[in-house]
Design a protein around this motif. Structure first.
Motif, PDB file in Angstrom:
ATOM      1  N   TYR A  42      -4.441   9.210   7.902  1.00  0.00           N
ATOM      2  CA  TYR A  42      -3.836   9.426   9.233  1.00  0.00           C
ATOM      3  C   TYR A  42      -3.087  10.524   8.994  1.00  0.00           C
TER       4      TYR A  42
ATOM      5  N   ARG B 148      -5.944  -6.026   6.301  1.00  0.00           N
ATOM      6  CA  ARG B 148      -5.762  -4.580   6.324  1.00  0.00           C
ATOM      7  C   ARG B 148      -4.204  -4.460   6.227  1.00  0.00           C
ATOM      8  N   TYR B 149      -3.891  -3.621   5.377  1.00  0.00           N
ATOM      9  CA  TYR B 149      -2.551  -3.109   4.897  1.00  0.00           C
ATOM     10  C   TYR B 149      -2.437  -1.566   5.418  1.00  0.00           C
ATOM     11  N   THR B 150      -1.116  -1.283   5.923  1.00  0.00           N
ATOM     12  CA  THR B 150      -0.851   0.007   6.267  1.00  0.00           C
ATOM     13  C   THR B 150       0.364   0.574   5.407  1.00  0.00           C
ATOM     14  N   SER B 151       0.206   1.721   5.195  1.00  0.00           N
ATOM     15  CA  SER B 151       1.342   2.299   4.106  1.00  0.00           C
ATOM     16  C   SER B 151       2.506   2.896   4.973  1.00  0.00           C
TER      17      SER B 151
ATOM     18  N   HIS C   8      -0.090   9.054   6.544  1.00  0.00           N
ATOM     19  CA  HIS C   8      -0.088   7.741   5.988  1.00  0.00           C
ATOM     20  C   HIS C   8      -1.643   7.127   5.945  1.00  0.00           C
ATOM     21  N   CYS C   9      -1.741   5.618   5.691  1.00  0.00           N
ATOM     22  CA  CYS C   9      -3.045   5.377   5.218  1.00  0.00           C
ATOM     23  C   CYS C   9      -3.275   3.918   5.678  1.00  0.00           C
ATOM     24  N   SER C  10      -4.348   3.596   5.760  1.00  0.00           N
ATOM     25  CA  SER C  10      -4.379   2.054   5.707  1.00  0.00           C
ATOM     26  C   SER C  10      -5.849   1.670   4.939  1.00  0.00           C
TER      27      SER C  10
ATOM     28  N   CYS D  97      -4.899   6.582  -1.502  1.00  0.00           N
ATOM     29  CA  CYS D  97      -4.336   5.281  -1.016  1.00  0.00           C
ATOM     30  C   CYS D  97      -4.095   4.234  -1.788  1.00  0.00           C
TER      31      CYS D  97
ATOM     32  N   ILE E 205     -10.934   2.546   3.683  1.00  0.00           N
ATOM     33  CA  ILE E 205      -9.726   3.302   3.829  1.00  0.00           C
ATOM     34  C   ILE E 205      -9.630   4.313   4.868  1.00  0.00           C
TER      35      ILE E 205
ATOM     36  N   LEU F  63       0.962  -1.141   0.055  1.00  0.00           N
ATOM     37  CA  LEU F  63       0.075   0.046   0.093  1.00  0.00           C
ATOM     38  C   LEU F  63       0.927   1.271   0.002  1.00  0.00           C
TER      39      LEU F  63
END
Ligand SMILES: *[C@@H]1O[C@H](CO)[C@@H](O)[C@H](O)[C@H]1NC(C)=O
Ligand SMILES: *[C@@H]1O[C@H](CO)[C@@H](O)[C@H](O)[C@H]1NC(C)=O
Ligand SMILES: *[C@@H]1O[C@H](CO)[C@@H](O)[C@H](O)[C@H]1NC(C)=O
Ligand SMILES: *[C@@H]1O[C@H](CO)[C@@H](O)[C@H](O)[C@H]1NC(C)=O
Ligand SMILES: *[C@@H]1O[C@H](CO)[C@@H](O)[C@H](O)[C@H]1NC(C)=O
Length: 355
Positions: free
Chosen positions: A138, A175-178, A167-169, A124, A135, A105
């Motif tokens: 943050y 669930r992925y987080t960038s 950042h984003c998820s 995202c 999505i 991500l």
């Protein structure tokens, strides 16, 4: 001749951004992309007619391309770096920092540095365009936007509070987080300060100039600030290019809390001053003037009457004194009594007139 005219046309205008500077735009508009994705860079700037040649720089060294369009197909890590461009009659553009990532991500942003009031776009983005949903965006670790479907979000007018790490998820298989990206918002001008030309206290009839003082911290082409002046909730002057407001003759009713506002032409940046209390002191009102006149008149009359009485009494006593003397001359026997009486009368007289 053509060259000279063109050069004259592009002479920088004092106080504004250098109009000879080239500008890079990206398509799609993100400064970070995944490996294997395509990006096109466009260079805009003043050129000589029949000369579309453009110079491109990566990390400060020239690259071979000479066209206004620089296309990166199937990006690789070696395409990352700082890009600048230059056209025939321009100076090199501001740099664009392009990053090529490999992740599940990626939080894509439209730029890394903004001036307050600018829009900031966020996306995202899943690897290989994988669909992500639910999505969350943050800022500094704090969620500020939830989006069930749309992977893009735009902050239309940024302000200084938008500085930070974003950042984003999002949900895919799980669930992925960038990774986080840093965004800087630069201040265009600080909140103005309202000043009055006269020190206090103001008297009725004084001429007062108010000025809404601020300073542009950055230069932009065609940037013009507009000023408004208010007292309480009343508008005194609305959106004028002059930062001064003249209050011709202050009246007591003009007392109040004054404030001003400075805005950009598009109204995207609005800043207001803190309040300044102005108090206009009135001159003596007619009633108090009459009171004073009557008071002094009364005192004068009393004084006059007093003096007249004193004079009359004094004269009367003088006459009595004469009479007494006559008596005493008549009969030497009564002399003592008369002089005693005379003394008494004299002291009485002194007492009266001393008062
Ligand atoms: C990038 O461009 C090439 C050629 O134009 C195209 O074949 C390829 O599908 C594009 N890649 C992406 C990720 O869009
Ligand atoms: C440009 O510099 C960045 C670091 O500033 C580096 O990661 C990148 O590989 C460099 N690119 C090239 C083509 O040298
Ligand atoms: C900055 O913008 C946000 C909305 O995006 C707004 O809620 C906030 O009040 C603004 N802050 C200032 C200092 O203007
Ligand atoms: C107020 O401004 C006017 C015009 O700008 C100027 O002529 C005048 O001298 C100023 N008065 C004071 C008290 O600053
Ligand atoms: C702006 O201010 C100037 C000087 O104070 C004044 O002459 C002018 O009329 C004002 N313009 C508007 C639109 O209020």
């Amino acid at each position: 001749m053509w060259l000279l005219t063109a050069l004259l046309l592009w002479v920088p205008v004092g106080g504004q951004v250098d109009p000879t500077k080239a500008v890079i735009t990206l398509q799609p508009p993100w400064v970070s992309v995944f490996q294997e994705e395509n990006v096109t860079l466009w260079c805009e700037g003043p050129r000589l007619p029949e000369d579309s040649s453009t110079r491109w720089f990566l990390n400060g060294t020239t690259i071979q391309t000479l066209t206004p369009r620089y296309r990166i197909t199937a990006a690789t890590v070696s395409d990352s770096g700082e890009y600048r461009c230059q056209t025939g009659l321009s100076v090199p553009s501001d740099p664009i920092q392009l990053e090529i990532h490999r992740d599940w991500l990626l939080l894509q942003i439209s730029n890394r540095v903004f001036i307050e009031g600018d829009p900031l776009a966020l996306r995202c983005h899943g690897w290989k365009n994988k669909l992500v949903y639910n999505i969350v965006f943050y800022q500094n670790g704090k969620a500020f936007k939830f989006s069930p479907q749309d992977s893009e979000f735009t902050i239309l007018t940024t302000n200084l509070s938008h500085n930070g790490i974003y950042h984003c998820s999002g949900m895919g298989w799980h669930r992925y987080t960038s990774a986080g990206v840093s965004i800087t918002i630069k201040e265009l001008f600080p909140a103005p300060v309202l000043r009055a030309s006269l020190s206090f206290p103001l008297l009725e009839g004084n001429l007062v100039n108010l000025s809404c003082e601020t300073k542009l911290l950055l230069q932009r082409p065609d940037l013009q600030l507009y000023f408004s002046f208010y007292v309480g909730s009343k508008t005194l002057m609305s959106r004028n290019t002059s930062s001064e407001y003249q209050r011709l003759t202050a009246k007591r009713e003009d007392s109040g809390l004054y404030w001003c506002e400075a805005t950009t032409e598009d109204g995207n940046v609005i800043k207001r001053s803190s309040e300044l209390e102005l108090q206009v002191l009135g001159l003596q009102s007619p009633t108090s003037v009459w009171f004073h006149v009557l008071f002094y008149l009364a005192v004068g009359v009393i004084f006059l009457v007093d003096t007249i009485f004193c004079t009359i009494i004094h004269k009367e006593l003088q006459r009595q004194k004469k009479w007494n003397l006559e008596i005493s001359l008549g009969s030497g026997h009564e002399k003592k009594v008369t002089s005693y009486l005379q003394k008494e009368i004299q002291s009485e007289e002194e007492l009266k007139c001393q008062q």
